[in-house]
Design a protein around this motif. Structure first.
Motif, short mmCIF file in Angstrom:
data_model
loop_
_atom_site.label_atom_id
_atom_site.label_comp_id
_atom_site.label_asym_id
_atom_site.label_seq_id
_atom_site.Cartn_x
_atom_site.Cartn_y
_atom_site.Cartn_z
N LEU A 361 0.76 -1.17 0.05
CA LEU A 361 0.19 -0.20 -0.45
C LEU A 361 0.74 1.24 -0.34
CD1 LEU A 361 -2.93 -1.41 2.39
CD2 LEU A 361 -3.15 -0.60 0.12
N ALA A 362 2.15 1.14 -0.07
CA ALA A 362 3.17 2.26 -0.01
C ALA A 362 3.42 3.11 -1.48
CB ALA A 362 4.57 1.77 0.29
N PHE A 363 3.46 2.56 -2.44
CA PHE A 363 3.60 2.58 -3.72
C PHE A 363 3.09 2.52 -4.38
CE2 PHE A 363 7.62 2.73 -0.63
CZ PHE A 363 8.09 4.30 -1.25
N ASP A 364 3.19 2.93 -5.48
CA ASP A 364 2.00 3.19 -6.86
C ASP A 364 2.98 2.41 -8.21
OD1 ASP A 364 -0.23 4.12 -5.84
OD2 ASP A 364 -0.43 6.05 -7.58
N ALA A 365 2.49 2.28 -9.38
CA ALA A 365 3.07 1.55 -10.43
C ALA A 365 2.92 1.43 -11.48
CB ALA A 365 4.33 -0.33 -9.80
N VAL A 366 3.00 1.67 -12.45
CA VAL A 366 2.82 1.22 -14.36
C VAL A 366 3.24 0.20 -14.49
CG1 VAL A 366 2.69 2.48 -16.46
CG2 VAL A 366 2.25 4.19 -13.83
N LEU A 367 2.26 -0.72 -15.52
CA LEU A 367 2.59 -1.47 -16.03
C LEU A 367 2.61 -1.82 -17.34
CD1 LEU A 367 3.50 -5.28 -15.95
CD2 LEU A 367 1.32 -5.51 -15.71
N VAL A 368 3.73 -2.01 -17.85
CA VAL A 368 3.64 -1.34 -18.98
C VAL A 368 3.80 -3.38 -19.79
CG1 VAL A 368 4.50 -0.02 -21.41
CG2 VAL A 368 4.90 0.61 -19.08
N VAL A 369 2.31 -3.78 -20.54
CA VAL A 369 2.38 -4.79 -20.97
C VAL A 369 2.67 -4.57 -22.68
CG1 VAL A 369 1.13 -6.82 -21.80
CG2 VAL A 369 0.74 -5.38 -19.46
N SER A 370 4.18 -4.97 -23.58
CA SER A 370 3.79 -5.38 -24.39
C SER A 370 3.01 -6.03 -25.60
CB SER A 370 5.07 -6.10 -24.66
OG SER A 370 5.63 -7.91 -24.51
N PRO A 371 3.06 -5.99 -26.84
CA PRO A 371 2.08 -6.57 -27.71
C PRO A 371 2.15 -7.83 -27.73
CG PRO A 371 3.68 -4.78 -28.58
CD PRO A 371 3.97 -4.73 -27.81
N GLU A 372 3.91 -8.75 -27.31
CA GLU A 372 3.41 -9.96 -27.52
C GLU A 372 2.65 -10.51 -26.35
OE1 GLU A 372 6.08 -12.26 -29.88
OE2 GLU A 372 7.64 -11.28 -29.20
N HIS A 373 3.02 -10.32 -25.22
CA HIS A 373 2.52 -10.52 -23.87
C HIS A 373 1.08 -9.99 -24.29
CE1 HIS A 373 6.02 -10.64 -21.18
NE2 HIS A 373 5.91 -11.79 -21.78
N GLY A 374 0.71 -9.01 -24.62
CA GLY A 374 -0.61 -8.38 -24.26
C GLY A 374 -1.40 -9.28 -25.53
N ARG A 375 -0.96 -10.24 -26.31
CA ARG A 375 -1.76 -10.61 -27.15
C ARG A 375 -2.19 -12.21 -26.60
NH1 ARG A 375 2.13 -11.94 -30.70
NH2 ARG A 375 2.63 -13.67 -29.94
N VAL A 376 -1.38 -13.13 -25.45
CA VAL A 376 -1.88 -13.55 -24.98
C VAL A 376 -3.20 -13.38 -24.20
CG1 VAL A 376 -0.88 -14.81 -22.51
CG2 VAL A 376 0.76 -14.22 -24.49
N PHE A 377 -3.28 -11.58 -23.35
CA PHE A 377 -4.38 -11.31 -22.55
C PHE A 377 -5.75 -11.38 -23.93
CE2 PHE A 377 -1.01 -10.37 -19.45
CZ PHE A 377 -1.60 -11.30 -18.99
N ARG A 378 -5.53 -10.56 -25.11
CA ARG A 378 -6.24 -10.81 -26.11
C ARG A 378 -6.82 -11.71 -26.39
NH1 ARG A 378 -3.53 -7.74 -29.02
NH2 ARG A 378 -2.97 -9.45 -30.82
N GLU A 379 -6.07 -12.65 -26.75
CA GLU A 379 -7.32 -13.96 -27.21
C GLU A 379 -7.12 -14.73 -26.34
OE1 GLU A 379 -3.16 -15.95 -29.07
OE2 GLU A 379 -3.15 -15.10 -30.70
N ALA A 380 -6.90 -14.39 -24.73
CA ALA A 380 -7.82 -15.24 -23.91
C ALA A 380 -9.38 -14.07 -23.37
CB ALA A 380 -7.29 -15.10 -22.87
N GLY A 381 -9.45 -13.43 -23.77
CA GLY A 381 -9.77 -12.91 -23.72
C GLY A 381 -10.44 -11.37 -22.69
N TRP A 382 -9.06 -11.56 -22.24
CA TRP A 382 -8.92 -10.99 -21.03
C TRP A 382 -9.18 -9.25 -21.40
CZ3 TRP A 382 -5.43 -12.83 -16.01
CH2 TRP A 382 -6.10 -14.17 -16.23
N ASP A 383 -9.26 -8.24 -20.34
CA ASP A 383 -9.57 -7.09 -20.76
C ASP A 383 -8.77 -6.37 -19.15
OD1 ASP A 383 -11.04 -7.33 -18.54
OD2 ASP A 383 -12.56 -6.10 -19.40
N ARG A 384 -8.35 -5.48 -18.99
CA ARG A 384 -7.34 -4.61 -18.40
C ARG A 384 -8.19 -5.10 -17.07
NH1 ARG A 384 -6.92 0.05 -19.93
NH2 ARG A 384 -5.18 0.50 -20.51
N ALA A 385 -9.52 -4.95 -16.65
CA ALA A 385 -10.27 -4.99 -15.66
C ALA A 385 -10.51 -6.17 -15.03
CB ALA A 385 -11.55 -4.55 -15.41
N ARG A 386 -10.17 -7.63 -15.92
CA ARG A 386 -10.16 -9.33 -15.71
C ARG A 386 -8.12 -9.26 -14.97
NH1 ARG A 386 -10.87 -14.21 -16.93
NH2 ARG A 386 -10.19 -15.68 -15.51
#
Length: 469
Positions: A361-386
């Motif tokens: 709970l102390a420090f924020d962060a940004v996760l930058v997802v690359s296209p090759e990793h992003g494809r894994v989520f896209r093909e599985a139907g995962w959006d940002r909320a999931r």
């Protein structure tokens, strides 16, 4: 400039139509001003002051002056129109009935900024600094403390005026009150620093939006400057504006080589330094800092993203910037995961060490997802909320592992807090403290964590603002 009553003409010798009508002008006894050859007629307008003040766009231009004021004008050569203006019949009997003119030197794109600065009464309010004849302008700017340590572009009036053409906003409009000195910063002052950073005029609206976001109270820019931590502002750009101004969201998106990315982020930093007074070693007390404090700006890769654009997800669709506190880039490597659950576990393991693996709970962060990793989520139907829901579950940490001394590490949650928790768990990130962005090149199963700063009410929260005209 007061013109005598009668006929006045503006010409240039490099214009065939002007040469064509020379005998007519001499026969009329007009006062003729030449833009490019002071010896051709009596009137010397090689400094283009008359042409600028008369708003001459085409030569030859013939005018009638009465009582010191223009009462009629003809552009180019037209026997009928010239006869009507002068009242003299039978002009140029051997000439064609009509010939178009040529562009005036006073509207030459390479001259117009200098002419406006010299004659236009521009209304620029910034203090003029005259350099000595032998001063090197780049060294002079460095010596006066106006740079970030690298050379900057000297902000001449011509360059500032050109920059201001990038927005419809009034140069005197106050954009923000800039910490730490709480100085009102106008559009003109932003333009001055955008010139110094190397921006193009079309970059200026993005710089203005980024400054508005960074100076929002909830972003806590003063605290971000004064902290001994690494962090500084990071600008993420969404919308069509990113492609329109040539921003990079692909290969090397977080690195060097793209003018828009580099100069927009740098302009924001220079405004904070030169207007707000946020200089290293003074209010800026970072122990180590990070290279992103020169500039850190990139566009989100939207066209094949598994997620909605970050700004749209935060309630600002279209052209927008999101400014976050960022402390650098932590690589994330996973070249084997082909299902979203496995990849999410990799992300969670890397995110846990943000700042320290025992500090929840102390420090924020940004996760930058690359296209090759992003494809894994896209093909599985995962959006940002999931993805965020999965990471939240994976990053709910047992209190016993977080207490000071656990794992042989003195750092961690204070014992009284841990005692109050008992066996309960704590989330690594506060609600809203982890952002997910899609960016990077097509090849490479690498993503990144941009470590943040202290979170929520005690620190900084991300701020999103629309990019205006």
């Amino acid at each position: 400039m007061q013109l005598p009553d009668g006929l006045v003409a503006v010409v240039k010798r490099d214009c065939p139509t002007c040469v064509l009508v020379e005998p007519v002008l001499r026969g009329l006894g007009a006062a003729v001003w030449c833009q490019d050859d002071a010896s051709w007629f009596d009137g010397d307008d090689t400094d283009l002051e008359l042409s600028y003040r008369l708003d001459v766009e085409t030569v030859p231009t013939l005018l009638r002056i009465e009582g010191g004021r223009e009462t009629a004008r003809v552009v180019g050569w037209s026997r009928e129109q010239w006869e009507a203006l002068t009242g003299v019949p039978g002009l140029g009997p051997g000439l064609p009935e009509h010939r178009p003119g040529c562009g005036s030197l006073s509207v030459d794109p390479f001259r117009i900024d200098a002419l406006e600065a010299r004659y236009g009464g521009t209304g620029l309010r910034s203090r003029r600094v005259e350099l000595a004849a032998l001063e090197d302008e780049h060294e002079a700017l460095f010596d006066r403390g106006w740079t970030d340590g690298l050379p900057v572009v000297p902000p001449t009036p011509e360059r500032v005026l050109r920059m201001l053409r990038g927005t419809v906003r009034d140069p005197g409009e106050v954009v923000a009150v800039v910490p730490p000195d709480l100085v009102e910063c106008t559009v003109e002052k932003v333009a001055v620093n955008a010139v110094m950073a190397g921006c193009l005029p079309e970059h200026l609206p993005v710089v203005l939006a980024a400054l508005e976001a960074a100076c929002a109270e909830e972003f806590a820019l003063h605290g971000l400057l004064a902290t001994t931590y690494f962090a500084g502002p990071v600008v993420v750009v969404n919308g069509r504006v990113a492609a329109r101004i040539g921003m990079n969201s692909g290969v090397n998106a977080l690195g060097q080589g793209n003018r828009a990315n580099a100069t927009i982020g740098r302009a924001l930093q220079l405004v904070v330094r030169n207007v707000g007074g946020g200089r290293p070693g003074e209010v800026d007390r970072a122990t180590l800092g990070n290279p992103g404090k020169y500039t850190f700006c990139f566009a989100e890769r939207e066209h094949d993203s598994p997620f909605l654009p970050l700004a749209a997800e935060r309630g600002v669709p279209g052209d927008a910037v999101t400014v976050v506190a960022g402390s650098g880039v932590q690589p994330v490597v996973d070249q084997l995961s082909r299902d979203p659950g496995s990849l999410a576990r990799t992300f969670a393991a890397c995110l846990r060490v943000n700042a320290h693996p025992k500090l929840p709970l102390a420090f924020d962060a940004v996760l930058v997802v690359s296209p090759e990793h992003g494809r894994v989520f896209r093909e599985a139907g995962w959006d940002r909320a999931r993805l965020l829901a999965e990471l939240e579950e994976l990053l709910t940490l047992p209190g016993a592992e977080l207490v000071r001394g656990a794992g042989g590490m003195a750092e961690g949650v204070p014992e009284d807090v841990a005692a109050a928790l008992g066996s309960r768990s704590l989330p690594k990130f506060r609600p809203g403290g982890l952002l997910v962005v899609h960016a990077g090149g097509d090849a490479g199963l690498f993503s990144a964590v941009l470590g943040g700063w202290v979170a929520g009410e005690t620190g900084s929260v991300p701020v999103t603002r629309e990019v205006g005209a």
